[in-house]
Design an enzyme around this catalytic site. Structure first.
Site, short mmCIF file in Angstrom:
data_model
loop_
_atom_site.label_atom_id
_atom_site.label_comp_id
_atom_site.label_asym_id
_atom_site.label_seq_id
_atom_site.Cartn_x
_atom_site.Cartn_y
_atom_site.Cartn_z
N GLY A 1 -19.60 49.53 -0.52
CA GLY A 1 -19.46 48.87 0.76
C GLY A 1 -18.03 48.35 0.87
O GLY A 1 -17.13 48.83 0.20
N ARG A 2 -17.82 47.34 1.70
CA ARG A 2 -16.48 46.79 1.85
C ARG A 2 -16.20 45.63 0.91
O ARG A 2 -15.06 45.21 0.77
CB ARG A 2 -16.24 46.36 3.29
N GLU B 1 -13.14 45.77 -1.71
CA GLU B 1 -11.75 45.67 -1.27
C GLU B 1 -11.23 44.24 -1.31
O GLU B 1 -10.03 44.03 -1.47
CB GLU B 1 -11.56 46.28 0.11
N CYS C 1 -19.87 54.29 -5.04
CA CYS C 1 -19.20 54.32 -3.74
C CYS C 1 -17.79 53.73 -3.83
O CYS C 1 -16.95 54.25 -4.55
CB CYS C 1 -20.07 53.58 -2.72
N HIS C 2 -17.52 52.63 -3.16
CA HIS C 2 -16.20 52.00 -3.14
C HIS C 2 -15.92 51.12 -4.35
O HIS C 2 -14.89 50.46 -4.42
CB HIS C 2 -16.02 51.18 -1.86
N TYR D 1 -17.06 57.40 -3.54
CA TYR D 1 -17.03 57.88 -2.16
C TYR D 1 -15.74 58.68 -1.99
O TYR D 1 -14.69 58.32 -2.53
CB TYR D 1 -17.10 56.70 -1.19
#
Length: 184
Positions: free
Chosen positions: A85-86, A89, A115-116, A138
């Protein structure tokens, strides 16, 4: 006392990538501990593939964190799961994240990165943990995997030593199967 598994996340984590591992860890009889920048109610997001060139994002479920990053003693945990997800970051900017994540590589404990989550691995100062190894993430995170010194695996599930990596939430069944094999 059961083994403890640390789930490192924050706001805007992909809902399935937090909830699925959380419930699978509990189902196996382990203690699942959700760590975030602070102890609070986290807001998750739902990423889906709906014909856009990238994923779409919608609000997801709320989730309570159990412990703040500053309180985490990584030696207490048998494995680490980093959802995508975000959240990756921005949580990678927390001063405690390098200390926490590095411990799992130094101790050769299982690290599940989906993923991320590859964005989090960039804060591990010792790149030798990744050099010559294969990982997936991802597709937009391919450059982040390669900057680590790892080879980007096109397969959506990759196991290389203690690193279990997955492309995105559709890979969770295999991702958790392989992670739990290593924890057991």
């Amino acid at each position: 006392m059961s083994k403890k598994i640390l789930i490192l996340t924050g706001d805007a984590a992909e809902s399935l990538e937090v909830y699925y591992p959380y419930f699978r860890v509990l189902e196996e009889g382990f203690e699942a501990v959700i760590a975030a920048p602070s102890v609070k109610t986290l807001r998750t997001v739902v990423h889906d593939f709906e014909g856009w060139d990238t994923y779409t994002e919608k609000p997801g479920y709320q989730l309570n964190s159990h412990i703040a990053f500053s309180e985490v003693d990584p030696s207490e945990y048998a494995g680490l799961i980093i959802p995508g997800g975000r959240a990756p970051e921005y949580i990678r900017l927390d001063d405690n994240v390098p200390r926490i994540v590095s411990h799992f590589f130094e101790a050769n404990k299982p690290v599940g990165a989906i993923c991320h989550a590859a964005l989090i691995l960039a804060v591990v100062n010792n790149r030798s943990h990744f050099e010559g190894r294969s990982m997936t993430a991802y597709s937009a995170c391919r450059p982040d995997v390669e900057v680590l010194g790892a080879t980007y695996a096109k397969e959506t599930l990759c196991v290389d030593g203690n690193i279990i990596s997955g492309h995105a939430w559709p890979d969770l069944p295999g991702f958790m199967r392989e992670f739990l094999k290593q924890v057991k």
